[in-house]
Write a protein that holds these residues in place. Sequence first.
Motif, PDB file in Angstrom:
ATOM      1  N   TYR A 455      -1.156  -8.539   1.156  1.00 12.18           N
ATOM      2  CA  TYR A 455      -1.816  -8.256   2.436  1.00 12.18           C
ATOM      3  C   TYR A 455      -1.089  -7.238   3.305  1.00 12.18           C
ATOM      4  O   TYR A 455      -1.720  -6.587   4.138  1.00 12.18           O
ATOM      5  CB  TYR A 455      -1.980  -9.558   3.236  1.00 12.18           C
ATOM      6  N   GLY A 456       0.228  -7.101   3.135  1.00 12.57           N
ATOM      7  CA  GLY A 456       0.926  -6.286   4.128  1.00 12.57           C
ATOM      8  C   GLY A 456       1.984  -5.340   3.628  1.00 12.57           C
ATOM      9  O   GLY A 456       2.868  -4.925   4.401  1.00 12.57           O
ATOM     10  N   THR A 457       1.935  -4.934   2.359  1.00 12.95           N
ATOM     11  CA  THR A 457       3.001  -4.102   1.811  1.00 12.95           C
ATOM     12  C   THR A 457       3.157  -2.775   2.540  1.00 12.95           C
ATOM     13  O   THR A 457       4.255  -2.408   2.987  1.00 12.95           O
ATOM     14  CB  THR A 457       2.767  -3.849   0.312  1.00 12.95           C
ATOM     15  N   TYR A 458       2.074  -2.016   2.666  1.00  8.28           N
ATOM     16  CA  TYR A 458       2.186  -0.676   3.265  1.00  8.28           C
ATOM     17  C   TYR A 458       2.469  -0.735   4.763  1.00  8.28           C
ATOM     18  O   TYR A 458       3.316   0.028   5.263  1.00  8.28           O
ATOM     19  CB  TYR A 458       0.950   0.159   2.930  1.00  8.28           C
ATOM     20  N   PRO A 459       1.836  -1.640   5.522  1.00  6.37           N
ATOM     21  CA  PRO A 459       2.220  -1.769   6.929  1.00  6.37           C
ATOM     22  C   PRO A 459       3.674  -2.204   7.109  1.00  6.37           C
ATOM     23  O   PRO A 459       4.340  -1.767   8.047  1.00  6.37           O
ATOM     24  CB  PRO A 459       1.242  -2.829   7.455  1.00  6.37           C
ATOM     25  N   LYS A 460       4.180  -3.049   6.206  1.00 10.12           N
ATOM     26  CA  LYS A 460       5.592  -3.428   6.317  1.00 10.12           C
ATOM     27  C   LYS A 460       6.495  -2.226   6.069  1.00 10.12           C
ATOM     28  O   LYS A 460       7.471  -2.006   6.797  1.00 10.12           O
ATOM     29  CB  LYS A 460       5.930  -4.539   5.327  1.00 10.12           C
ATOM     30  N   PHE A 461       6.168  -1.453   5.058  1.00 11.18           N
ATOM     31  CA  PHE A 461       6.961  -0.264   4.757  1.00 11.18           C
ATOM     32  C   PHE A 461       6.970   0.699   5.941  1.00 11.18           C
ATOM     33  O   PHE A 461       8.036   1.158   6.372  1.00 11.18           O
ATOM     34  CB  PHE A 461       6.382   0.412   3.512  1.00 11.18           C
ATOM     35  N   LEU A 462       5.790   0.977   6.485  1.00  6.90           N
ATOM     36  CA  LEU A 462       5.701   1.957   7.580  1.00  6.90           C
ATOM     37  C   LEU A 462       6.189   1.401   8.911  1.00  6.90           C
ATOM     38  O   LEU A 462       6.761   2.132   9.723  1.00  6.90           O
ATOM     39  CB  LEU A 462       4.258   2.436   7.714  1.00  6.90           C
ATOM     40  N   ILE A 524      -2.659 -12.892   5.941  1.00  6.28           N
ATOM     41  CA  ILE A 524      -2.981 -12.385   7.272  1.00  6.28           C
ATOM     42  C   ILE A 524      -3.047 -10.863   7.195  1.00  6.28           C
ATOM     43  O   ILE A 524      -2.135 -10.209   6.690  1.00  6.28           O
ATOM     44  CB  ILE A 524      -1.910 -12.809   8.309  1.00  6.28           C
ATOM     45  N   TYR A 525      -4.138 -10.303   7.720  1.00  6.41           N
ATOM     46  CA  TYR A 525      -4.295  -8.847   7.693  1.00  6.41           C
ATOM     47  C   TYR A 525      -3.309  -8.197   8.659  1.00  6.41           C
ATOM     48  O   TYR A 525      -2.926  -8.784   9.676  1.00  6.41           O
ATOM     49  CB  TYR A 525      -5.728  -8.460   8.065  1.00  6.41           C
ATOM     50  N   PRO A 526      -2.895  -6.979   8.369  1.00  6.13           N
ATOM     51  CA  PRO A 526      -1.927  -6.286   9.229  1.00  6.13           C
ATOM     52  C   PRO A 526      -2.572  -5.783  10.514  1.00  6.13           C
ATOM     53  O   PRO A 526      -3.780  -5.889  10.708  1.00  6.13           O
ATOM     54  CB  PRO A 526      -1.474  -5.125   8.348  1.00  6.13           C
ATOM     55  N   LYS A 527      -1.757  -5.211  11.363  1.00  4.65           N
ATOM     56  CA  LYS A 527      -2.278  -4.597  12.583  1.00  4.65           C
ATOM     57  C   LYS A 527      -1.957  -3.111  12.576  1.00  4.65           C
ATOM     58  O   LYS A 527      -1.081  -2.643  11.848  1.00  4.65           O
ATOM     59  CB  LYS A 527      -1.701  -5.253  13.827  1.00  4.65           C
ATOM     60  N   GLY A 528      -2.689  -2.374  13.400  1.00  5.31           N
ATOM     61  CA  GLY A 528      -2.381  -0.956  13.603  1.00  5.31           C
ATOM     62  C   GLY A 528      -3.204   0.006  12.784  1.00  5.31           C
ATOM     63  O   GLY A 528      -3.219   1.207  13.081  1.00  5.31           O
ATOM     64  N   ILE A 529      -3.895  -0.459  11.748  1.00  4.70           N
ATOM     65  CA  ILE A 529      -4.744   0.425  10.948  1.00  4.70           C
ATOM     66  C   ILE A 529      -6.154   0.367  11.518  1.00  4.70           C
ATOM     67  O   ILE A 529      -6.817  -0.670  11.462  1.00  4.70           O
ATOM     68  CB  ILE A 529      -4.730   0.030   9.460  1.00  4.70           C
TER      69      ILE A 529
END
Length: 562
Positions: A455-462, A524-529
């Motif tokens: 659910y959150g790999t790319y938001p965690k990276f960025l 849980i879906y990420p935020k900010g996108i």
Amino acid sequence: MTGLDFDVVILNGIVVDGAGNPWFRANVGICDGRIVKVCRGEIRGEVVIDAGGMVVCPGFIDLHSHSDMMCRILVHRKAMNRVMQGITTEAVGNCGFSAYAWTKEYAERYEERLREFGVEVRIDWTSLKEWRERVERNGYAINVAPLVGFGTVRMSVLGDEGEGGEKSEITSEELDEMRGLVRQAMVDGAFGLTAGLEYEVQRNALTQELIDLCRVVSEYNGVFMAHIRSEDDMLIESVKEFIRICREAGVAGCISHHKACSPNNWGKPFETLRLIEEARSRGIEVMCDVYPWLFVAVLNVGSFFIPPEKSIESEKEELLRKLKDPSEWLKIKSEALRRFEEEANYIEKKRMELEKKGVPFRIPWNPVTYYVVAKSKSHPEFVGKNFAEISFLMGIEDPWDAMRELYLMDDGETTVALGYMREEDVTAILKAPFSAISTDGSAEDEPKALHPRSYGTYPKFLGYYVRERRLMRMEEAIRKITSLPAQFLGLQDRGLIREGFWADIVIFDPEEIDNLATYDNPCIYPKGIEYVIVNGKIVVEKGRHTGELPGRVLTHKCKAQQ
């Protein structure tokens, strides 16, 4: 053009083009699914997105997805957890397991296996071409880059372990049959071959067998991606084997989810990264992908107590009932120990056999010492500890009894990680110029994942590693998740904000993007996108899925070399 010139226009964005270039301000015009204008001048469109203050970048390309397995692509068509974190293209068929390029007999067994896990899908295909047609008729939210799985091919020809799949020395006829399946997949547009060399059937193959199959892939300018032989004690030897395969087969290669598991192996990535650098200096095109998490795949502890062919989802209630009965527990523990000892003996026998031929082999994964707790609602202080340590803390002599006790206290929700890493190693791999970021996840429209990476790999990276830790420039981070994987796969019209390229685009707030998923609450879906566009269609609008299914099964267009 007249009137409203474009189907969609993106105005006032901070464009990070995917190539690693410094950001610039520009407007983007999209028509017929493609980017047709990138400029600072005024443009008009039927749909207008004001991206003021937000980053406009290519859609994220996940090199390591398992969305084809268990027919998730056919069932979870919206790919909610994928697209909501900005993924617009995923490479499937990883770790040697693809949902195509198999024999009719294998397809029948696969359908039966799906039914055992509660998935009712009619398997009416064998080839990649037939699978592609089925997926595109069904519809899918994002693009798919299919690879053919070595394990699927090997099991199709030899059978499971005990039926022939345990063989290391294969006949020329068997090798030719495997070559035929790989070749047909490449003709059908596969991007390359994958392997999972720690897994059953695949683990028995000699290095030369892989080289022979990769030579077929090389004829079509495809790639080789592998979950290598060992990610712990034999990590360095396994990386050397991978480089040898790529060198002798003349194929570009990517080490899948590169890592070093367990404390006695921490620090080894500094040597493996040096080996990759050295290979590249000698003209061998090798790279790796990595996910920004410290725990490997997560497993429900109940899986240790049931046969591997059973699903913990369907067995959990009955298992909990039996675990409460001391006499039933003795039977369950005895059978679990027998399975582990049988597997450990097989691994030791194979290790000795293959060692003579210069092939590395993994160690047995002891449930008591190798796995660590990822989630426990009753004892969160146990997270990161193995059951040998937990049994001491609980005052229980037998770690298996401690495992049972904790599982009951957690009402069957205890999970463990199949290995764990240290932060210094993960960040070293993340920073390497030849590493792409991947999820090792799969598509879900319903919250079922056990690992937050789905659910959150790319938001965690960025969010964490780039914005907070400042591990690298934002432009370099975007390159790792867009043009780098596109370049490796050979996607010549995706991965960059360029006129003429397909309009796979993510628009996010650089100050807000973040992962919200945890091991306790992984779905849980990420935020900010704010927006995700796939082939020119808006799939995520203001943080919500629109229901659009514009994805395509992409085709590797490179023909066989003459």
